[in-house]
Design an enzyme around this catalytic site. Structure first.
Site, PDB file in Angstrom:
ATOM      1  N   TYR A 493       0.847  -1.201   0.000  1.00 55.77           N
ATOM      2  CA  TYR A 493       0.000   0.000   0.000  1.00 55.77           C
ATOM      3  C   TYR A 493       0.882   1.251   0.000  1.00 55.77           C
ATOM      4  CZ  TYR A 493      -3.803   3.204   0.968  1.00 55.77           C
ATOM      5  OH  TYR A 493      -4.706   4.239   0.871  1.00 55.77           O
ATOM      6  N   SER A 573      -6.448   0.741  -4.487  1.00 58.05           N
ATOM      7  CA  SER A 573      -6.582   2.175  -4.248  1.00 58.05           C
ATOM      8  C   SER A 573      -5.205   2.832  -4.397  1.00 58.05           C
ATOM      9  CB  SER A 573      -7.194   2.411  -2.868  1.00 58.05           C
ATOM     10  OG  SER A 573      -7.697   3.718  -2.764  1.00 58.05           O
ATOM     11  N   ASP A 657     -17.678   3.131  -8.159  1.00 54.60           N
ATOM     12  CA  ASP A 657     -16.620   3.602  -7.275  1.00 54.60           C
ATOM     13  C   ASP A 657     -16.559   5.122  -7.363  1.00 54.60           C
ATOM     14  OD1 ASP A 657     -14.370   4.176  -5.812  1.00 54.60           O
ATOM     15  OD2 ASP A 657     -13.141   2.596  -6.697  1.00 54.60           O
ATOM     16  N   HIS A 692     -16.004   1.118  -4.075  1.00 55.19           N
ATOM     17  CA  HIS A 692     -14.566   1.064  -3.790  1.00 55.19           C
ATOM     18  C   HIS A 692     -14.177  -0.175  -2.995  1.00 55.19           C
ATOM     19  CE1 HIS A 692     -10.681   2.985  -3.870  1.00 55.19           C
ATOM     20  NE2 HIS A 692     -10.559   2.936  -2.553  1.00 55.19           N
TER      21      HIS A 692
END
Length: 724
Positions: A493, A573, A657, A692
């Site tokens: 991430y 993301s 999303d 999302h």
């Protein structure tokens, strides 16, 4: 709200396994030449190119797929359908796709129950009987029989409408809950009599990025934006406002509390009432990092807005109060966070006094039972200490082993608090904690049929490109052969001060059970080592995040856990951006790339929904020529080059999303399909009526993971799944 978020994590991350790991043939023993169908040329749907040019500091940038930003146009909808047709035709040919789905279903299918919490005369808890699309809220009074209080599975036929927030009035007699339709961040709030479940008034509509904070039983505070012009799924939302809803009055008459003027313009605003109903605490932010802070004394009519902080130089919030004494958690002059106290009469930083000082480890704080609980991350692993309201350390809470906990929390009068413990190989267990005795006992063990004794989770430290030492947890089946042939997922991430602490998940349990390796590095940009670690992966230092991830992959290959032919990278993301950037910078590093709901167009991300709030981490293309050049240098959409052999890629996104709009993924997939020179597929899987990720129905999650794992293994040349 807190109870729901904790439960949601627990539910998603629990898992089970129906096979004995010792008797399973590993995937590295079933590798053979890639199936012929896998390397056959794919015919992608044509994607129209337009002559759209933007100019930044004298540099012209082509944006031929700008039309895909119109997510509601008939042409975009037709493109989505044709792309999905090609993608699912490809996925249909994977011989063990159905077997993966069945295995996921089998492991998912066990009862999951969350920690109990008391409201009024009832004890509530979340429960899923196994494969229900959404968790159900149950309750019981005393020793009576449990009954269903709220069943989100009845909100829609396909399970795509989910419960987002549930909060009770102070005496527990009234409940307000927010609902998300199709995964959208736009919510409706329903208000019901908690005893009879009777709907009390018309729902509040067009609510976004909001909590629900009650003032007694009279009403509650919530936040939202004005409804944007154009598509509510992609149009920019820039001015957040805090409202007070008094029960029984129309929403149109709700009082605007903060955010209505130019001076109070903030992208994010929240309002929280202290547990004793004395203060309203208002936090405002223009970005995802840094906030100003105000309090209002609710015991006085027409009380003024009292500033605590008037700059955005820190992340600070009120965690509790004793009368006029405020307790604040802050990273102001304390990158690893600390707790300070101050009197509400003059709460400015000059008057703050340390209560729990900063340490070398990052603090996460909670309260309950008349105590504070300080959870510290030590190389991304948890330690928890209990403090009294004089700041005296009472004890360290003994944990079952290395892993992650949700720090104990609850109401002030609670004498038993609950926390969960988990790691990458241990299903979540709920513990009851006696706040006076300091003893933990197992409240509920996971029903997952997965034996962690057959697996190993090992923390290693590797060196990134600039010499920075980065931790990584590698989880695998005991007895793993370091032969370079183990299918491996490297997950990352690296952003927004978010920490990846070890936690268990059903899909990862399937991957491990099959003999796969799962590796998670704690990249810069995250919060594992505090604000300095976060800042080291932002703006003009964002390349550090990609370098850390690349170095993690190189370490796994050097140590023979895997090799290029059996390495997949995955992230969602901001993690989708990570995958997109790394696969365009180092296409030779990995066999498979799995970017999910990624931020792929770094020149225009801030023009959609609340994207402008991400500028603390990314910067924007308009702020300076240097920032523009830097963003252009790694923006995935702008760095796909013709003539390059890119990894097999499965881009995943959703048509609803409105956090990271699907146009990011649409453009990236179109660029890959136009420029891929190798035979590896570059496909996009677009989930319909989904957002999302939050609130995704179990049925859709199972299908998605079967497709992701199937695509990954198929493109690594795995001919068959290992059998027990």
């Amino acid at each position: 709200m807190k109870k729901l978020s904790v439960l949601a994590v627990a539910g998603v991350l629990a898992a089970c396994s129906g096979e004995s790991p010792e008797n399973t043939k590993s995937m590295s023993e079933t590798v053979e030449a890639a199936p012929a169908a896998q390397t056959a040329a794919l015919t992608y749907p044509p994607t129209r190119k337009d002559d759209v040019i933007d100019t930044y500091f004298g540099t012209e940038i082509a944006d031929p797929y700008r039309w895909l930003e119109d997510d509601r146009s008939p042409e975009t909808e037709a493109w989505v359908k044709t792309q999905n047709k090609v993608t699912f035709s490809y996925l249909d040919q994977i011989p063990y796709r159905d077997a993966l789905k069945q295995r996921l279903e089998a492991l998912w299918n066990y009862e999951k129950v969350g920690s109990p919490f008391k409201e009024g005369d009832y004890t509530y808890f979340y429960r899923n009987d196994g494969l229900q699309n959404q968790y159900v809220v149950w309750r019981k009074k005393g020793d009576g029989e449990a009954e269903v209080f709220l069943d989100p599975n009845t909100f829609s036929e396909d399970g795509t409408t989910s419960l987002a927030t549930l909060e009770f009035s102070k005496d527990g007699s009234i409940a307000a809950y927010a609902v998300s339709e199709g995964g959208s961040d736009w919510r409706k709030i329903y208000i019901i009599n908690a005893e009879t479940k009777e709907v009390l008034e018309a729902p509040l509509v067009d609510v976004k990025f909001s909590g629900i904070s009650w003032k007694g039983n009279e009403g509650f505070y919530y936040s939202s934006y004005d409804k944007p012009e154009g598509s509510e799924l992609s149009a920019k939302t820039d001015q957040h406002k805090l409202y007070y809803h008094k029960l029984g009055q129309p929403q149109a008459e709700d009082a605007l509390v903060f955010g209505g003027s130019e001076a109070q313009k903030r992208r994010y605003v929240s309002g929280t009432v202290t547990e004793d109903d004395r203060y309203l605490v208002i936090s405002g932010a223009t970005s995802t990092s840094g906030n100003d802070l105000f309090i209002v004394d609710l015991t006085k009519s027409d009380a003024p807005l009292v500033p605590v902080l008037t700059d955005f130089d820190s992340d600070t919030y009120v965690i509790d109060n004793q009368g006029s004494k405020l307790f604040l958690v802050t990273d102001r002059n304390a990158p690893n966070k600390k707790i300070v106290t101050v009197d509400a009469a003059n709460p400015v930083p000059e008057n703050w006094q340390d209560f729990i000082p900063e340490t070398e480890n990052v603090l996460t704080a909670s309260t309950g039972g008349g105590y504070f609980f300080a959870e510290y991350m030590v190389d991304a692993l948890s330690k928890v200490y209990q403090y009294d309201y004089n700041g005296k350390q009472v004890r360290e809470i003994a944990l079952p082993g290395p892993g992650s906990v949700s720090a104990p929390d609850g109401k002030r009068e609670d004498k038993t608090l609950y926390y969960t413990f988990t790691n990458y190989k241990t299903p979540s267990t709920i513990f009851a904690f006696d706040v006076e005795e300091g003893k933990s006992s197992v409240y509920r063990e996971s029903g997952a049929k997965f034996d962690p004794a057959g697996y190993e989770s090992k923390q290693v430290f590797y060196t990134s490109r600039d010499g920075t030492r980065v931790p990584m947890l590698i989880t695998f089946k005991k007895g793993l052969k370091l032969n370079g042939k183990n299918p491996t997922i490297l997950y990352g991430y690296g952003g927004f001060n978010i920490s990846l602490t070890p936690s268990f998940s059903i899909p990862n349990a399937v991957w491990l059970e099959l003999g796969g390796v799962y590796a998670v590095p704690n990249l810069r940009g995250g919060g594992e080592y505090g604000k300095r670690w976060h800042d080291a992966g932002t703006k003009l230092q964002k390349q550090n995040v990609f370098d850390d991830f690349i170095a993690a992959g190189e370490y796994l290959i050097e140590q023979r856990y895997t090799s290029r032919d059996y390495l997949a990278i995955r992230g969602g993301s901001n993690g989708g951006l990570l995958v997109g950037a790394v696969m365009t910078q180092r296409p030779d590093l990995v066999k498979v790339a799995l970017p999910a709901v990624g931020v792929m167009d770094m020149l225009r991300y801030h023009t959609f929904t609340a994207g402008a709030g991400w500028a603390y981490d990314y910067g924007t293309a308009e702020q300076s020529q240097e920032m523009f050049e830097y963003l252009k240098g790694y923006s995935p959409v702008h760095n796909v080059k013709a003539g390059v052999n890119y990894p097999a890629t499965l881009v995943t996104t959703a048509d609803h999303d409105d956090r990271v709009v699907p146009a990011h993924s649409f453009k990236f997939a179109a660029e890959l399909q136009a420029k891929q020179s190798g035979a590896a597929p570059t496909l996009i899987r677009i989930e319909t009526n989904a957002g999302h990720g939050a609130g995704t129905p179990v049925s859709k999650s199972i299908e998605q993971y079967a497709d992701i794992f199937g695509f990954t293994l198929y493109n690594m040349g795995i001919s068959e799944l290992p059998q027990g």
